[in-house]
Design an enzyme around this catalytic site. Structure first.
Site, PDB file in Angstrom:
ATOM      1  N   LEU A  40       0.820  -1.210   0.000  1.00  0.00           N
ATOM      2  CA  LEU A  40       0.000   0.000   0.000  1.00  0.00           C
ATOM      3  C   LEU A  40       0.851   1.256   0.000  1.00  0.00           C
ATOM      4  CD1 LEU A  40      -3.199   0.787   1.958  1.00  0.00           C
ATOM      5  CD2 LEU A  40      -1.216   2.252   2.359  1.00  0.00           C
ATOM      6  N   ASP A  43       0.132   8.789   1.661  1.00  0.00           N
ATOM      7  CA  ASP A  43       0.565  10.184   1.586  1.00  0.00           C
ATOM      8  C   ASP A  43       1.954  10.393   0.991  1.00  0.00           C
ATOM      9  OD1 ASP A  43      -1.646  10.077   3.213  1.00  0.00           O
ATOM     10  OD2 ASP A  43      -0.743  11.144   4.884  1.00  0.00           O
ATOM     11  N   ARG A 161       0.103  15.478  14.246  1.00  0.00           N
ATOM     12  CA  ARG A 161       1.023  14.819  13.312  1.00  0.00           C
ATOM     13  C   ARG A 161       1.264  15.629  12.029  1.00  0.00           C
ATOM     14  NH1 ARG A 161      -3.454  11.374  13.858  1.00  0.00           N
ATOM     15  NH2 ARG A 161      -4.973  11.449  12.156  1.00  0.00           N
TER      16      ARG A 161
END
Length: 498
Positions: A40, A43, A161
């Site tokens: 996968l 971002d 974050r």
């Protein structure tokens, strides 16, 4: 290199080697979009133009097509067309990142490449801890971790974050996406003289109960463009409002001015930056030519990921093409970077195409990897113009309401879904079509729709139809796609012979 880091790298490279043939056999594998070698991708991280190369780091889960303890994968390119797979940049090998090296950014300082990222930790009760961390590289490939530089401040949940770092005048600044303990999204600003010791300045903007903009703001990016400050972020928790906010999570921006001394961003309304089905977590960089370049993730967290057919081929998701940003009349416009024209081959062009209350098929447009550009004459006599692509997705323009709509089959083929927006008039359409995606630029990038498609590969036809009269010119190029190679350093890391 610590033993845990070495072990994680070895396992990741083994996954690449184990499933390479399966991954590459997928008919929906893209020709000119960055993809994971296995597993996968999400971002984009650390997007930077450094020492003549574009560096694209990215969130990567090599062991499955689901989310988990993310690595940082790494591609580089000198021209945004020829790409090199570099050694793994970061693995979740330390205590402060054991459940994932989450998203972040990169800067150049003293000739070295510094990256900042979020270390994600979860205990046996699935309770989250968050740490902002740094690492440094002298060659842009191998990184030395410096550890935690920011701990969670009071007043915020552990959803804290995705640090984005930049320099303004003589100081460094970092903006972090956050959630208050009252479950409101916000952006928190820090400053530093040396990139190691950081001082909390406060919130530059936030969601408010009387002006609600989500419960969490992810992936912040703040930059100056054409004389204004642009704050780009991905708010979570917005409910659909007509044509707006129809994905599970959104991405957009506000335009204004950041008062650095007062730690406040004066800005206008939030606008979605992409109207399509799959677009999230965009990140930008200023390249050495002075262009503001954007790359986004062609996916949305928690949105039908389990239904995407590439999972059976051991991979999922990809990046968008690189786009250049400009601000025009208070709004961001996006254009495919100029370098992509080098991929063009076999031009077909036809002018003054006129259709009225009929359907038309041009066999010269049959294919699955191409760029198509349409320039329209007046559409005043056209009630509706429609493009049917591969019997899978339909693009329509309603002249009366000035609405442009994308309608596609859902990934399980059980229904259809739509995304729409209003435009002032229909002037141009530019489509970048790959094996399993379309990026549609409307009116020279005033609006953009990004989305995945998984049509029957036997159907490569495009049909045009109209209710009323419409005239347009059309240009179509076949695209040769990206080229890839693995760096010698990555091959050595994977115990392959260069």
């Amino acid at each position: 290199m610590r033993n845990e880091d070495r072990s994680l790298r070895k396992k990741a490279y083994e996954e690449i080697n184990k499933y390479q043939k399966i991954v590459e056999s997928d008919p929906h594998r893209q020709d000119y979009h960055l993809m994971p070698p296995v597993g996968l991708m999400n971002d984009p991280n650390g997007l930077i133009h450094w020492q003549g190369k574009y560096h694209v780091f990215f969130q990567w889960m090599p062991f499955k097509t689901g989310h988990g303890a993310k690595f940082w994968g790494h591609y580089t390119s000198r021209d945004l067309i020829h790409w090199i797979w570099e050694p793994i940049a970061l693995t979740p090998s330390e205590w402060y990142e054991q459940n994932g090296c989450y998203s972040g950014s990169a800067v150049n300082h003293g000739g070295k490449l510094y990256v900042f990222y979020t270390g994600n930790v979860k205990n046996e009760k699935n309770e989250r801890e968050t740490y902002q961390c740094s690492a440094v590289s002298e060659d842009g490939v191998h990184f030395e971790k410096k550890g935690v530089v920011i701990h969670l401040p009071e007043g915020y949940s552990a959803h804290f974050r995705d640090p984005k770092v930049w320099k303004h005048e003589d100081k460094w600044y970092m903006v972090i996406g956050a959630q208050t303990q009252g479950d409101l999204g916000c952006a928190v600003l820090y400053t530093s003289d040396d990139l190691m010791v950081w001082e909390l300045k406060g919130e530059i903007s936030s969601s408010k109960e009387n002006d609600y903009l989500g419960y969490m703001w992810e992936c912040p990016d703040l930059f100056q463009l054409d004389g204004v400050d642009v704050f780009m972020f991905s708010p979570q928790g917005l409910e659909p409002q007509g044509m707006l906010y129809n994905n599970v999570h959104q991405s957009g921006y506000v335009i204004g001015e950041l008062e650095y001394d007062r730690t406040v961003l004066h800005h206008g309304p939030f606008r979605e930056i992409d109207r399509g089905f799959e677009f999230y977590a965009p990140q930008t960089t200023l390249d050495e030519d002075g262009r503001r370049i954007l790359i986004g993730w062609m996916g949305v967290p928690d949105q039908d990921e389990e239904k995407q057919p590439t999972r059976s081929y051991k991979w999922i998701h990809n990046m968008t093409i690189p786009r250049e940003l400009r601000v025009k009349k208070g709004k961001i416009h996006q254009s495919p970077v100029e370098e992509l024209k080098k991929m063009r081959r076999n031009l077909f062009e036809k002018e003054d195409i006129h259709i009225k209350d009929e359907s038309m098929h041009l066999s010269e447009l049959d294919g699955d990897v191409m760029e198509v550009f349409l320039k329209f004459g007046t559409t005043d006599s056209c009630n509706c113009f429609e493009i049917d692509l591969f019997d899978y997705v339909k693009l329509s323009y309603q002249n009366e309401t000035k609405e442009i709509t994308i309608r596609r089959k859902t990934f399980d083929n059980k229904s259809t879904e739509t995304r729409s927006c209003q435009i002032s008039s229909l002037e141009t359409l530019q489509m970048f079509i790959d094996q399993s995606s379309i990026e549609l630029f409307v009116n020279d990038g005033a609006e953009v729709f990004t989305f995945r498609i998984f049509p029957d590969k036997k159907n490569a036809a495009i049909h045009f139809s109209s209710s009323g009269s419409v005239t347009f010119d059309i240009w179509k190029w076949d695209l040769i796609g990206y080229t890839y190679q693995t760096s010698e350093e990555a091959m050595r890391d994977a115990n392959m012979n260069p």
